[in-house]
Motif scaffolding. Sequence first.
Motif, PDB file in Angstrom:
ATOM      1  N   ASP A 217      -2.562  -6.503 -11.724  1.00  0.00           N
ATOM      2  CA  ASP A 217      -1.940  -5.231 -12.067  1.00  0.00           C
ATOM      3  C   ASP A 217      -3.081  -4.212 -12.059  1.00  0.00           C
ATOM      4  N   GLY A 218      -3.211  -3.451 -10.983  1.00  0.00           N
ATOM      5  CA  GLY A 218      -4.380  -2.577 -10.863  1.00  0.00           C
ATOM      6  C   GLY A 218      -4.057  -1.306 -10.118  1.00  0.00           C
ATOM      7  N   ASP A 219      -4.976  -0.348 -10.199  1.00  0.00           N
ATOM      8  CA  ASP A 219      -4.777   0.964  -9.602  1.00  0.00           C
ATOM      9  C   ASP A 219      -5.771   1.189  -8.462  1.00  0.00           C
ATOM     10  N   LEU A 220      -5.233   1.540  -7.313  1.00  0.00           N
ATOM     11  CA  LEU A 220      -6.048   1.851  -6.133  1.00  0.00           C
ATOM     12  C   LEU A 220      -7.140   2.877  -6.439  1.00  0.00           C
ATOM     13  N   ARG A 221      -6.851   3.770  -7.391  1.00  0.00           N
ATOM     14  CA  ARG A 221      -7.823   4.822  -7.714  1.00  0.00           C
ATOM     15  C   ARG A 221      -8.994   4.307  -8.531  1.00  0.00           C
ATOM     16  N   ASP A 222      -8.933   3.019  -8.886  1.00  0.00           N
ATOM     17  CA  ASP A 222     -10.047   2.415  -9.625  1.00  0.00           C
ATOM     18  C   ASP A 222     -10.535   1.176  -8.853  1.00  0.00           C
TER      19      ASP A 222
ATOM     20  N   ALA B 103       6.871   9.957  -9.452  1.00  0.00           N
ATOM     21  CA  ALA B 103       5.628  10.188 -10.191  1.00  0.00           C
ATOM     22  C   ALA B 103       4.454  10.320  -9.227  1.00  0.00           C
ATOM     23  N   GLU B 104       4.356   9.408  -8.262  1.00  0.00           N
ATOM     24  CA  GLU B 104       3.277   9.514  -7.273  1.00  0.00           C
ATOM     25  C   GLU B 104       3.714  10.453  -6.170  1.00  0.00           C
ATOM     26  N   LYS B 105       2.886  11.425  -5.870  1.00  0.00           N
ATOM     27  CA  LYS B 105       3.219  12.345  -4.793  1.00  0.00           C
ATOM     28  C   LYS B 105       2.690  11.773  -3.479  1.00  0.00           C
TER      29      LYS B 105
ATOM     30  N   HIS C 151      -1.289   7.147   1.494  1.00  0.00           N
ATOM     31  CA  HIS C 151      -0.638   8.475   1.402  1.00  0.00           C
ATOM     32  C   HIS C 151      -0.272   8.835  -0.038  1.00  0.00           C
ATOM     33  N   PHE C 152      -0.565   7.956  -0.996  1.00  0.00           N
ATOM     34  CA  PHE C 152      -0.406   8.339  -2.406  1.00  0.00           C
ATOM     35  C   PHE C 152      -1.703   8.910  -2.981  1.00  0.00           C
ATOM     36  N   VAL C 153      -2.733   8.976  -2.171  1.00  0.00           N
ATOM     37  CA  VAL C 153      -3.989   9.622  -2.583  1.00  0.00           C
ATOM     38  C   VAL C 153      -4.099  10.894  -1.747  1.00  0.00           C
TER      39      VAL C 153
ATOM     40  N   ALA D 270       9.227  -0.997  10.836  1.00  0.00           N
ATOM     41  CA  ALA D 270       8.063  -1.046  11.727  1.00  0.00           C
ATOM     42  C   ALA D 270       6.790  -1.248  10.921  1.00  0.00           C
ATOM     43  N   ASN D 271       6.767  -0.699   9.700  1.00  0.00           N
ATOM     44  CA  ASN D 271       5.591  -0.873   8.846  1.00  0.00           C
ATOM     45  C   ASN D 271       5.410  -2.346   8.477  1.00  0.00           C
ATOM     46  N   ARG D 272       6.486  -3.004   8.090  1.00  0.00           N
ATOM     47  CA  ARG D 272       6.407  -4.440   7.739  1.00  0.00           C
ATOM     48  C   ARG D 272       6.001  -5.260   8.971  1.00  0.00           C
ATOM     49  N   ALA D 273       6.528  -4.876  10.143  1.00  0.00           N
ATOM     50  CA  ALA D 273       6.190  -5.615  11.363  1.00  0.00           C
ATOM     51  C   ALA D 273       4.714  -5.413  11.707  1.00  0.00           C
TER      52      ALA D 273
ATOM     53  N   VAL E 235      12.113   2.817  -4.322  1.00  0.00           N
ATOM     54  CA  VAL E 235      12.766   3.581  -3.251  1.00  0.00           C
ATOM     55  C   VAL E 235      12.476   2.888  -1.914  1.00  0.00           C
ATOM     56  N   TYR E 236      11.230   2.465  -1.731  1.00  0.00           N
ATOM     57  CA  TYR E 236      10.841   1.747  -0.503  1.00  0.00           C
ATOM     58  C   TYR E 236      11.643   0.453  -0.375  1.00  0.00           C
ATOM     59  N   ASP E 237      11.819  -0.248  -1.487  1.00  0.00           N
ATOM     60  CA  ASP E 237      12.628  -1.475  -1.495  1.00  0.00           C
ATOM     61  C   ASP E 237      14.058  -1.160  -1.048  1.00  0.00           C
TER      62      ASP E 237
ATOM     63  N   ASP F 133      -0.983  -4.146  -7.330  1.00  0.00           N
ATOM     64  CA  ASP F 133      -0.046  -3.023  -7.383  1.00  0.00           C
ATOM     65  C   ASP F 133      -0.037  -2.526  -8.825  1.00  0.00           C
ATOM     66  N   HIS F 134       0.536  -1.352  -9.060  1.00  0.00           N
ATOM     67  CA  HIS F 134       0.590  -0.857 -10.441  1.00  0.00           C
ATOM     68  C   HIS F 134       2.022  -0.639 -10.922  1.00  0.00           C
ATOM     69  N   ASP F 135       2.996  -1.056 -10.113  1.00  0.00           N
ATOM     70  CA  ASP F 135       4.397  -0.870 -10.522  1.00  0.00           C
ATOM     71  C   ASP F 135       4.876  -2.072 -11.338  1.00  0.00           C
ATOM     72  N   PRO F 136       5.461  -1.822 -12.526  1.00  0.00           N
ATOM     73  CA  PRO F 136       5.922  -2.954 -13.354  1.00  0.00           C
ATOM     74  C   PRO F 136       6.972  -3.830 -12.674  1.00  0.00           C
ATOM     75  N   VAL F 137       7.748  -3.261 -11.740  1.00  0.00           N
ATOM     76  CA  VAL F 137       8.749  -4.095 -11.054  1.00  0.00           C
ATOM     77  C   VAL F 137       8.055  -5.079 -10.103  1.00  0.00           C
ATOM     78  N   VAL F 138       6.987  -4.628  -9.467  1.00  0.00           N
ATOM     79  CA  VAL F 138       6.220  -5.548  -8.606  1.00  0.00           C
ATOM     80  C   VAL F 138       5.628  -6.663  -9.475  1.00  0.00           C
ATOM     81  N   LEU F 139       5.086  -6.273 -10.617  1.00  0.00           N
ATOM     82  CA  LEU F 139       4.523  -7.265 -11.552  1.00  0.00           C
ATOM     83  C   LEU F 139       5.596  -8.288 -11.949  1.00  0.00           C
TER      84      LEU F 139
HETATM   85  C1  LIG Z   1       5.481   2.211   0.254  1.00  0.00           C
HETATM   86  S1  LIG Z   1       5.103   0.817  -0.749  1.00  0.00           S
HETATM   87  C2  LIG Z   1       4.286  -0.225   0.431  1.00  0.00           C
HETATM   88  C3  LIG Z   1       4.379  -1.706   0.129  1.00  0.00           C
HETATM   89  C4  LIG Z   1       3.723  -2.638   1.130  1.00  0.00           C
HETATM   90  N1  LIG Z   1       2.275  -2.432   1.193  1.00  0.00           N
HETATM   91  C5  LIG Z   1       4.302  -2.439   2.493  1.00  0.00           C
HETATM   92  O1  LIG Z   1       3.712  -1.688   3.257  1.00  0.00           O
HETATM   93  O2  LIG Z   1       5.359  -2.983   2.803  1.00  0.00           O
HETATM   94  C6  LIG Z   1       3.710   1.434  -1.695  1.00  0.00           C
HETATM   95  C7  LIG Z   1       3.285   0.545  -2.816  1.00  0.00           C
HETATM   96  O3  LIG Z   1       2.038   1.039  -3.298  1.00  0.00           O
HETATM   97  C8  LIG Z   1       2.062   1.015  -4.714  1.00  0.00           C
HETATM   98  N2  LIG Z   1       1.118   2.039  -5.191  1.00  0.00           N
HETATM   99  C9  LIG Z   1       1.222   3.390  -5.083  1.00  0.00           C
HETATM  100  N3  LIG Z   1       0.154   3.993  -5.650  1.00  0.00           N
HETATM  101  C10 LIG Z   1      -0.631   2.983  -6.125  1.00  0.00           C
HETATM  102  C11 LIG Z   1      -1.861   2.967  -6.837  1.00  0.00           C
HETATM  103  N4  LIG Z   1      -2.494   4.104  -7.154  1.00  0.00           N
HETATM  104  N5  LIG Z   1      -2.388   1.761  -7.191  1.00  0.00           N
HETATM  105  C12 LIG Z   1      -1.734   0.610  -6.875  1.00  0.00           C
HETATM  106  N6  LIG Z   1      -0.569   0.567  -6.193  1.00  0.00           N
HETATM  107  C13 LIG Z   1      -0.021   1.741  -5.832  1.00  0.00           C
HETATM  108  C14 LIG Z   1       3.488   1.298  -5.101  1.00  0.00           C
HETATM  109  O4  LIG Z   1       3.786   0.820  -6.401  1.00  0.00           O
HETATM  110  C15 LIG Z   1       4.233   0.545  -4.006  1.00  0.00           C
HETATM  111  O5  LIG Z   1       4.523  -0.773  -4.387  1.00  0.00           O
END
Ligand SMILES: C[S@@+](CC[C@H](N)C(=O)[O-])C[C@H]1O[C@@H](n2cnc3c(N)ncnc32)[C@H](O)[C@@H]1O
Length: 260
Positions: free
Chosen positions: A124-129, A207-209, A156-158, A48-51, A14-16, A99-105
Amino acid sequence: MPDFDTSVPHVARVYDYWLGGTDNFPADRAMGERTLAAYPNLVYSVRANRAFLARAVRYLAGQAGIRQFLDIGTGIPTANNTHEVAQRVAPESRIVYVDHDPVVLAHAKELLTSTPEGASAYLDGDLRDPGAILAAAADTLDFGQPVAVMLIAVMHFVGDDAEASAIVHRLIGACVPGSFVTISHAASDIDAAQMAEMIRRLNETTAEKTTLRDRAGVTRLFEGLDLVEPGVIRAAEWRPDTEAEAASPAALWGGVARKR
Ligand SMILES: C[S@@+](CC[C@H](N)C(=O)[O-])C[C@H]1O[C@@H](n2cnc3c(N)ncnc32)[C@H](O)[C@@H]1O
Protein backbone atom coordinates in the motif's frame (compact mmCIF):
# COMPACT_ATOMS: atom_id res chain seq x y z
CA MET A 1 -19.19 -1.29 4.93
CA PRO A 2 -16.01 0.14 3.44
CA ASP A 3 -14.29 2.69 5.67
CA PHE A 4 -13.74 5.22 2.87
CA ASP A 5 -16.07 7.63 1.12
CA THR A 6 -17.76 5.74 -1.72
CA SER A 7 -19.79 8.81 -2.73
CA VAL A 8 -16.69 10.29 -4.38
CA PRO A 9 -15.59 8.56 -7.58
CA HIS A 10 -12.08 7.14 -7.50
CA VAL A 11 -9.96 6.65 -10.62
CA ALA A 12 -9.21 2.98 -9.83
CA ARG A 13 -12.93 2.16 -9.59
CA VAL A 14 -13.95 4.31 -12.59
CA TYR A 15 -11.23 2.52 -14.60
CA ASP A 16 -12.61 -0.81 -13.36
CA TYR A 17 -16.05 0.25 -14.60
CA TRP A 18 -14.67 1.22 -18.03
CA LEU A 19 -13.06 -2.22 -18.24
CA GLY A 20 -16.39 -3.93 -17.44
CA GLY A 21 -15.42 -4.86 -13.84
CA THR A 22 -17.72 -5.04 -10.84
CA ASP A 23 -15.52 -3.52 -8.10
CA ASN A 24 -17.07 -0.05 -8.26
CA PHE A 25 -19.78 2.01 -6.55
CA PRO A 26 -22.70 4.12 -7.95
CA ALA A 27 -20.59 7.32 -7.95
CA ASP A 28 -17.87 5.53 -9.97
CA ARG A 29 -20.43 4.16 -12.43
CA ALA A 30 -22.05 7.59 -12.89
CA MET A 31 -18.64 9.14 -13.60
CA GLY A 32 -17.84 6.19 -15.89
CA GLU A 33 -20.93 6.96 -17.97
CA ARG A 34 -20.34 10.74 -17.98
CA THR A 35 -16.81 10.31 -19.29
CA LEU A 36 -17.81 7.65 -21.84
CA ALA A 37 -20.44 10.04 -23.19
CA ALA A 38 -17.66 12.58 -23.84
CA TYR A 39 -15.31 10.02 -25.38
CA PRO A 40 -16.93 6.71 -26.39
CA ASN A 41 -13.58 5.32 -27.65
CA LEU A 42 -12.44 5.22 -24.03
CA VAL A 43 -13.54 1.59 -23.93
CA TYR A 44 -10.98 0.83 -26.65
CA SER A 45 -8.32 2.85 -24.84
CA VAL A 46 -8.60 0.93 -21.58
CA ARG A 47 -8.61 -2.43 -23.35
CA ALA A 48 -5.65 -1.39 -25.49
CA ASN A 49 -3.87 -0.31 -22.32
CA ARG A 50 -4.27 -3.77 -20.74
CA ALA A 51 -3.14 -5.39 -24.01
CA PHE A 52 -0.07 -3.11 -24.08
CA LEU A 53 0.76 -4.10 -20.50
CA ALA A 54 0.57 -7.80 -21.41
CA ARG A 55 2.73 -7.41 -24.55
CA ALA A 56 5.32 -5.32 -22.71
CA VAL A 57 5.57 -7.85 -19.85
CA ARG A 58 5.82 -10.70 -22.36
CA TYR A 59 8.66 -8.84 -24.13
CA LEU A 60 10.43 -8.04 -20.86
CA ALA A 61 10.19 -11.57 -19.42
CA GLY A 62 10.88 -13.14 -22.81
CA GLN A 63 13.32 -11.32 -25.11
CA ALA A 64 14.76 -9.05 -22.42
CA GLY A 65 15.14 -11.83 -19.81
CA ILE A 66 13.75 -9.75 -16.92
CA ARG A 67 12.73 -11.70 -13.81
CA GLN A 68 11.70 -8.86 -11.46
CA PHE A 69 8.84 -6.37 -11.87
CA LEU A 70 7.81 -3.35 -9.82
CA ASP A 71 4.24 -2.51 -10.92
CA ILE A 72 3.12 0.85 -9.49
CA GLY A 73 -0.51 1.96 -9.84
CA THR A 74 -1.55 -1.67 -10.22
CA GLY A 75 -5.29 -1.13 -10.30
CA ILE A 76 -8.04 -3.51 -9.26
CA PRO A 77 -7.04 -7.03 -10.33
CA THR A 78 -8.45 -8.03 -13.71
CA ALA A 79 -7.37 -10.38 -16.50
CA ASN A 80 -3.64 -10.75 -17.23
CA ASN A 81 -2.15 -9.15 -14.15
CA THR A 82 1.61 -8.60 -14.44
CA HIS A 83 2.63 -11.66 -12.40
CA GLU A 84 0.37 -13.93 -14.43
CA VAL A 85 1.84 -12.80 -17.75
CA ALA A 86 5.45 -12.80 -16.49
CA GLN A 87 5.18 -16.18 -14.76
CA ARG A 88 3.65 -17.76 -17.87
CA VAL A 89 6.95 -16.90 -19.59
CA ALA A 90 9.25 -17.41 -16.59
CA PRO A 91 7.65 -19.02 -13.50
CA GLU A 92 10.48 -17.77 -11.26
CA SER A 93 9.51 -14.11 -11.87
CA ARG A 94 9.14 -11.92 -8.77
CA ILE A 95 6.61 -9.07 -8.75
CA VAL A 96 5.86 -6.25 -6.34
CA TYR A 97 2.55 -4.45 -6.83
CA VAL A 98 1.93 -0.95 -5.41
CA ASP A 99 -1.28 1.08 -5.25
CA HIS A 100 -2.86 3.50 -2.78
CA ASP A 101 -6.55 2.73 -3.34
CA PRO A 102 -8.23 0.82 -0.48
CA VAL A 103 -10.31 -1.19 -2.97
CA VAL A 104 -7.14 -2.45 -4.66
CA LEU A 105 -5.79 -3.34 -1.22
CA ALA A 106 -9.02 -5.24 -0.46
CA HIS A 107 -8.52 -7.34 -3.59
CA ALA A 108 -4.77 -7.74 -3.21
CA LYS A 109 -5.03 -11.46 -2.46
CA GLU A 110 -5.85 -11.98 -6.15
CA LEU A 111 -2.43 -10.52 -6.91
CA LEU A 112 -0.68 -12.87 -4.51
CA THR A 113 -1.27 -16.06 -6.46
CA SER A 114 2.38 -16.47 -7.40
CA THR A 115 3.92 -19.66 -8.69
CA PRO A 116 5.89 -21.47 -5.95
CA GLU A 117 9.16 -20.73 -7.82
CA GLY A 118 8.45 -16.98 -8.01
CA ALA A 119 6.96 -14.40 -5.65
CA SER A 120 4.35 -11.67 -5.63
CA ALA A 121 3.82 -9.04 -2.96
CA TYR A 122 1.50 -6.07 -2.53
CA LEU A 123 2.44 -2.71 -0.99
CA ASP A 124 0.00 0.00 0.00
CA GLY A 125 2.14 2.89 -1.24
CA ASP A 126 2.17 6.22 -3.03
CA LEU A 127 3.93 6.83 -6.34
CA ARG A 128 4.83 10.29 -5.04
CA ASP A 129 7.01 8.68 -2.38
CA PRO A 130 9.30 6.49 -4.48
CA GLY A 131 11.87 6.19 -1.69
CA ALA A 132 9.36 4.41 0.57
CA ILE A 133 8.29 2.14 -2.30
CA LEU A 134 11.89 1.19 -3.08
CA ALA A 135 12.68 0.48 0.58
CA ALA A 136 9.65 -1.80 1.02
CA ALA A 137 10.04 -3.48 -2.39
CA ALA A 138 13.55 -4.56 -1.43
CA ASP A 139 12.00 -7.23 0.82
CA THR A 140 10.90 -9.06 -2.34
CA LEU A 141 13.11 -7.73 -5.16
CA ASP A 142 16.91 -7.90 -5.40
CA PHE A 143 17.97 -4.44 -6.60
CA GLY A 144 21.37 -5.91 -7.49
CA GLN A 145 19.61 -7.60 -10.43
CA PRO A 146 17.63 -5.93 -13.25
CA VAL A 147 14.08 -4.80 -12.50
CA ALA A 148 11.32 -3.66 -14.86
CA VAL A 149 9.49 -0.65 -13.41
CA MET A 150 5.92 -0.70 -14.76
CA LEU A 151 4.13 2.68 -14.76
CA ILE A 152 0.98 1.75 -16.64
CA ALA A 153 -1.66 4.47 -16.89
CA VAL A 154 -0.44 6.09 -13.67
CA MET A 155 2.00 8.90 -14.56
CA HIS A 156 -0.92 11.07 -15.73
CA PHE A 157 -1.88 11.44 -12.06
CA VAL A 158 1.33 13.43 -11.52
CA GLY A 159 0.57 16.75 -13.16
CA ASP A 160 3.87 18.56 -12.67
CA ASP A 161 6.37 17.61 -15.39
CA ALA A 162 9.42 18.05 -13.19
CA GLU A 163 7.91 15.93 -10.40
CA ALA A 164 6.86 13.23 -12.88
CA SER A 165 10.40 13.06 -14.34
CA ALA A 166 11.96 13.05 -10.88
CA ILE A 167 9.77 10.08 -9.83
CA VAL A 168 10.68 8.04 -12.92
CA HIS A 169 14.37 8.81 -12.46
CA ARG A 170 14.36 8.12 -8.72
CA LEU A 171 12.82 4.68 -9.41
CA ILE A 172 15.12 3.69 -12.27
CA GLY A 173 18.08 5.30 -10.50
CA ALA A 174 17.75 2.62 -7.80
CA CYS A 175 17.96 -0.13 -10.43
CA VAL A 176 21.07 -1.60 -12.07
CA PRO A 177 21.94 -1.14 -15.78
CA GLY A 178 19.88 -3.53 -17.88
CA SER A 179 16.73 -2.56 -15.98
CA PHE A 180 13.68 -1.19 -17.80
CA VAL A 181 10.90 1.39 -17.45
CA THR A 182 7.53 0.87 -19.16
CA ILE A 183 5.06 3.76 -19.36
CA SER A 184 1.60 4.12 -20.84
CA HIS A 185 0.00 7.54 -20.60
CA ALA A 186 -3.28 9.20 -21.62
CA ALA A 187 -2.69 11.41 -24.67
CA SER A 188 -3.52 15.09 -25.17
CA ASP A 189 -2.75 14.93 -28.90
CA ILE A 190 -4.91 11.98 -30.03
CA ASP A 191 -8.65 12.74 -30.37
CA ALA A 192 -7.64 15.95 -28.59
CA ALA A 193 -11.02 17.71 -28.17
CA GLN A 194 -12.90 14.63 -26.93
CA MET A 195 -10.07 13.64 -24.61
CA ALA A 196 -9.93 17.14 -23.13
CA GLU A 197 -13.68 17.12 -22.43
CA MET A 198 -13.54 13.61 -20.96
CA ILE A 199 -10.73 14.61 -18.59
CA ARG A 200 -12.49 17.86 -17.66
CA ARG A 201 -15.48 15.78 -16.51
CA LEU A 202 -13.29 13.24 -14.70
CA ASN A 203 -11.39 15.97 -12.86
CA GLU A 204 -14.60 17.62 -11.63
CA THR A 205 -14.91 15.19 -8.73
CA THR A 206 -12.13 12.59 -8.57
CA ALA A 207 -9.56 13.15 -5.85
CA GLU A 208 -6.60 12.55 -8.17
CA LYS A 209 -6.53 14.94 -11.07
CA THR A 210 -5.52 13.58 -14.46
CA THR A 211 -3.09 15.51 -16.66
CA LEU A 212 -2.85 14.56 -20.30
CA ARG A 213 0.56 14.73 -22.02
CA ASP A 214 1.47 14.84 -25.68
CA ARG A 215 3.90 12.46 -27.34
CA ALA A 216 6.88 14.73 -26.70
CA GLY A 217 5.92 15.10 -23.04
CA VAL A 218 5.67 11.34 -22.56
CA THR A 219 8.96 10.84 -24.42
CA ARG A 220 10.66 13.28 -22.01
CA LEU A 221 9.78 10.97 -19.09
CA PHE A 222 12.22 8.44 -20.61
CA GLU A 223 15.08 10.95 -20.86
CA GLY A 224 18.53 9.37 -20.41
CA LEU A 225 17.20 5.87 -21.15
CA ASP A 226 17.39 3.85 -24.38
CA LEU A 227 13.93 3.41 -25.88
CA VAL A 228 13.44 -0.02 -27.39
CA GLU A 229 11.88 -0.18 -30.84
CA PRO A 230 9.46 1.26 -31.90
CA GLY A 231 9.94 4.02 -29.30
CA VAL A 232 7.07 6.03 -27.86
CA ILE A 233 4.10 5.24 -30.06
CA ARG A 234 0.34 4.79 -29.77
CA ALA A 235 0.15 2.00 -27.20
CA ALA A 236 -1.92 -0.14 -29.57
CA GLU A 237 0.93 0.02 -32.11
CA TRP A 238 3.66 -1.07 -29.70
CA ARG A 239 4.63 -4.53 -31.04
CA PRO A 240 1.01 -5.52 -31.75
CA ASP A 241 0.09 -9.18 -32.16
CA THR A 242 -2.42 -8.52 -34.91
CA GLU A 243 -3.38 -5.74 -37.32
CA ALA A 244 -6.75 -5.46 -35.60
CA GLU A 245 -5.01 -4.84 -32.27
CA ALA A 246 -2.82 -2.14 -33.83
CA ALA A 247 -5.87 -0.43 -35.32
CA SER A 248 -7.57 0.09 -31.93
CA PRO A 249 -8.56 3.76 -31.58
CA ALA A 250 -6.79 4.20 -28.25
CA ALA A 251 -5.71 7.66 -27.05
CA LEU A 252 -2.63 6.49 -25.19
CA TRP A 253 1.11 6.75 -25.68
CA GLY A 254 3.28 3.81 -24.68
CA GLY A 255 6.95 2.95 -24.57
CA VAL A 256 9.60 0.73 -23.01
CA ALA A 257 13.16 1.88 -22.31
CA ARG A 258 16.35 0.25 -20.99
CA LYS A 259 18.85 1.71 -18.55
CA ARG A 260 22.39 1.74 -19.95
C1 LIG B 1 -5.99 3.94 -14.52
S1 LIG B 1 -5.59 2.81 -13.24
C2 LIG B 1 -4.39 1.79 -14.06
C3 LIG B 1 -4.28 0.38 -13.51
C4 LIG B 1 -3.29 -0.53 -14.21
N1 LIG B 1 -1.92 -0.05 -14.06
C5 LIG B 1 -3.62 -0.65 -15.66
O1 LIG B 1 -3.02 0.08 -16.44
O2 LIG B 1 -4.48 -1.44 -16.04
C6 LIG B 1 -4.53 3.82 -12.20
C7 LIG B 1 -4.19 3.21 -10.88
O3 LIG B 1 -3.17 4.01 -10.29
C8 LIG B 1 -3.47 4.18 -8.92
N2 LIG B 1 -2.83 5.44 -8.48
C9 LIG B 1 -3.14 6.71 -8.85
N3 LIG B 1 -2.32 7.59 -8.23
C10 LIG B 1 -1.48 6.84 -7.45
C11 LIG B 1 -0.44 7.17 -6.55
N4 LIG B 1 -0.08 8.44 -6.34
N5 LIG B 1 0.21 6.16 -5.91
C12 LIG B 1 -0.16 4.87 -6.12
N6 LIG B 1 -1.15 4.49 -6.96
C13 LIG B 1 -1.80 5.47 -7.62
C14 LIG B 1 -4.97 4.23 -8.83
O4 LIG B 1 -5.43 3.89 -7.54
C15 LIG B 1 -5.34 3.19 -9.88
O5 LIG B 1 -5.48 1.91 -9.33
